[in-house]
Scaffold this motif. Structure first.
Motif, short mmCIF file in Angstrom:
data_model
loop_
_atom_site.label_atom_id
_atom_site.label_comp_id
_atom_site.label_asym_id
_atom_site.label_seq_id
_atom_site.Cartn_x
_atom_site.Cartn_y
_atom_site.Cartn_z
N CYS A 110 8.20 -43.51 -8.12
CA CYS A 110 8.70 -42.58 -7.10
C CYS A 110 8.21 -42.93 -5.69
O CYS A 110 8.44 -42.17 -4.74
N ARG A 111 7.52 -44.06 -5.58
CA ARG A 111 7.07 -44.57 -4.29
C ARG A 111 6.16 -43.59 -3.56
O ARG A 111 6.24 -43.43 -2.33
N VAL A 112 5.29 -42.95 -4.32
CA VAL A 112 4.25 -42.12 -3.70
C VAL A 112 3.25 -43.08 -3.06
O VAL A 112 2.80 -44.03 -3.71
N PRO A 113 2.88 -42.89 -1.80
CA PRO A 113 1.93 -43.81 -1.14
C PRO A 113 0.64 -43.93 -1.94
O PRO A 113 0.06 -42.92 -2.37
N SER A 114 0.19 -45.16 -2.16
CA SER A 114 -1.00 -45.39 -2.98
C SER A 114 -2.24 -44.71 -2.40
O SER A 114 -3.18 -44.39 -3.13
N SER A 115 -2.23 -44.47 -1.09
CA SER A 115 -3.36 -43.79 -0.46
C SER A 115 -3.51 -42.34 -0.94
O SER A 115 -4.56 -41.73 -0.76
N ARG A 116 -2.44 -41.79 -1.55
CA ARG A 116 -2.45 -40.40 -2.02
C ARG A 116 -2.81 -40.30 -3.50
O ARG A 116 -3.06 -39.19 -4.00
N TRP A 117 -2.79 -41.40 -4.23
CA TRP A 117 -2.90 -41.34 -5.69
C TRP A 117 -4.18 -40.66 -6.15
O TRP A 117 -4.14 -39.77 -7.01
N ALA A 118 -5.32 -41.08 -5.64
CA ALA A 118 -6.60 -40.55 -6.13
C ALA A 118 -6.69 -39.05 -5.91
O ALA A 118 -7.08 -38.29 -6.82
N GLU A 119 -6.29 -38.58 -4.73
CA GLU A 119 -6.34 -37.15 -4.43
C GLU A 119 -5.43 -36.36 -5.36
O GLU A 119 -5.82 -35.32 -5.90
N LEU A 120 -4.20 -36.86 -5.55
CA LEU A 120 -3.24 -36.14 -6.39
C LEU A 120 -3.70 -36.09 -7.84
O LEU A 120 -3.61 -35.04 -8.51
N LYS A 121 -4.20 -37.21 -8.35
CA LYS A 121 -4.66 -37.24 -9.74
C LYS A 121 -5.87 -36.34 -9.93
O LYS A 121 -5.94 -35.59 -10.92
N ASP A 122 -6.82 -36.42 -9.01
CA ASP A 122 -8.01 -35.57 -9.14
C ASP A 122 -7.61 -34.10 -9.20
O ASP A 122 -8.10 -33.34 -10.05
N ARG A 123 -6.71 -33.70 -8.31
CA ARG A 123 -6.32 -32.29 -8.24
C ARG A 123 -5.64 -31.82 -9.52
O ARG A 123 -6.00 -30.81 -10.11
N HIS A 124 -4.66 -32.60 -9.98
CA HIS A 124 -3.83 -32.11 -11.08
C HIS A 124 -4.44 -32.34 -12.46
O HIS A 124 -4.21 -31.56 -13.38
N PHE A 125 -5.23 -33.38 -12.60
CA PHE A 125 -5.98 -33.52 -13.86
C PHE A 125 -6.98 -32.37 -14.01
O PHE A 125 -7.20 -31.86 -15.12
N GLN A 126 -7.58 -31.97 -12.89
CA GLN A 126 -8.52 -30.85 -12.95
C GLN A 126 -7.80 -29.52 -13.19
O GLN A 126 -8.26 -28.68 -13.97
N LEU A 127 -6.66 -29.32 -12.53
CA LEU A 127 -5.89 -28.09 -12.72
C LEU A 127 -5.49 -27.89 -14.18
O LEU A 127 -5.45 -26.76 -14.67
N THR A 128 -5.18 -28.98 -14.86
CA THR A 128 -4.72 -28.90 -16.25
C THR A 128 -5.84 -29.11 -17.26
O THR A 128 -5.58 -29.18 -18.47
N ARG A 129 -7.06 -29.24 -16.77
CA ARG A 129 -8.24 -29.43 -17.64
C ARG A 129 -8.11 -30.69 -18.50
O ARG A 129 -8.51 -30.72 -19.65
N LEU A 130 -7.57 -31.75 -17.91
CA LEU A 130 -7.42 -33.03 -18.61
C LEU A 130 -8.28 -34.12 -17.99
O LEU A 130 -8.12 -35.29 -18.34
N ASP A 131 -9.17 -33.76 -17.09
CA ASP A 131 -9.91 -34.78 -16.35
C ASP A 131 -10.71 -35.69 -17.28
O ASP A 131 -10.85 -36.89 -17.00
N ALA A 132 -11.21 -35.15 -18.37
CA ALA A 132 -12.04 -35.95 -19.29
C ALA A 132 -11.21 -36.84 -20.20
O ALA A 132 -11.76 -37.63 -20.97
N PHE A 133 -9.88 -36.74 -20.10
CA PHE A 133 -9.01 -37.47 -21.03
C PHE A 133 -8.14 -38.51 -20.33
O PHE A 133 -7.16 -39.00 -20.89
N ARG A 134 -8.51 -38.88 -19.11
CA ARG A 134 -7.70 -39.84 -18.35
C ARG A 134 -7.55 -41.17 -19.08
O ARG A 134 -6.52 -41.83 -18.97
N GLY A 135 -8.58 -41.58 -19.80
CA GLY A 135 -8.54 -42.87 -20.48
C GLY A 135 -7.98 -42.81 -21.88
O GLY A 135 -7.92 -43.84 -22.56
#
Length: 261
Positions: A110-135
């Motif tokens: 979707c061509r989301v700027p790579s500079s935004r990836w870390a912030e977006l992933k941190d926010r939404h993995f935490q919101l969904t309580r999946l942060d410990a399951f990224r790998g």
């Protein structure tokens, strides 16, 4: 500022008939308006055109007639002028990629700027309580976790509108209840406009600002949900609204049934 996201007028969708038969008309002049930040549920039986409607809004199906305006701009068939997140009944994850890699794949596509990836992933993995399951890979996660990951993927592309096609129908009721509560928390935190398709009347009553009841390719009834938020699953007001919704649904279904000879 115009708060209308979608304005749909006289939307008609037909599928070709087989072996020379007449075309099958699935949407029959659908009219509706969706406003910014609304949570709308479209309720109806299987085959009434709910998923077909979402496919058109998402741009997956460009073949229809009628008019769709998006924020005052004309909707070009197959090319919505805004970013859409779409959750299906199944998570549709790539099994050879980890949870985080599935999200990366979507953001790259979707061509989301790579500079935004870390912030977006941190926010939404935490919101969904999946942060410990990224790998973790999808086969290492439960059905509910995979559906939450599909939600992370949809949110990380920064959609203007989130379309959800019976995303909890394949889950056990306890897991589905938890995910509905999670979804309302995420909706409140992100302010997304959500159009949620279901055939579960209680789910629709609990989640939505209003219910659009579909039958035979048209919106037959609109039911506002006047229960304050945040909502409790056992709120008597939800039970009462659900009772009214079921009664209306049965009336609509009976009116749509073919006459018995």
């Amino acid at each position: 500022m115009n708060d209308v996201v979608f304005s749909v007028r006289n939307l008609v969708k037909e599928f070709p008939g087989r072996d020379g038969a007449a075309p099958l008309r699935v949407l029959k002049g659908l009219d509706l308006v969706v406003r910014r930040n609304e949570f709308i549920c479209i309720l109806g039986p299987s085959g009434c055109g709910k998923s077909t409607f979402l496919n058109i809004l998402s741009g997956l199906d460009p073949r229809y007639s009628g008019e769709i305006d998006v924020g005052g701009r004309k909707f070009k068939a197959g090319k919505p002028p805004l970013r859409i997140g779409y959750l299906f009944q199944e998570p549709r994850l790539l099994p050879w990629l980890t949870a985080e890699q599935n999200v990366d794949f979507a953001m790259r596509s979707c061509r989301v700027p790579s500079s935004r990836w870390a912030e977006l992933k941190d926010r939404h993995f935490q919101l969904t309580r999946l942060d410990a399951f990224r790998g973790h890979y999808p086969h290492q996660m439960s059905g509910g976790m995979c559906q939450r990951l599909a939600l992370v993927r949809a949110l990380c592309v920064e959609p203007d509108v989130l379309l959800m096609d019976e995303p909890f129908s394949g889950l056990d009721e306890l897991t589905a209840r938890r995910l509905r509560v999670d979804l309302l928390d995420i909706w409140r935190d992100t302010g997304k406009t959500i159009i949620f398709v279901t055939h579960n009347s209680y789910e629709a009553s609990f989640l939505s600002d209003r219910i659009l009841m579909m039958s035979q390719g048209e919106v037959q009834q609109e039911i506002p949900i006047d229960v304050a938020r945040p909502r409790d699953y056992d709120d008597p007001g939800i039970f009462e609204i659900n009772r009214r919704v079921v009664k209306l649904f049965l009336e609509v279904a009976q009116a749509a049934a073919p006459a018995t000879p």
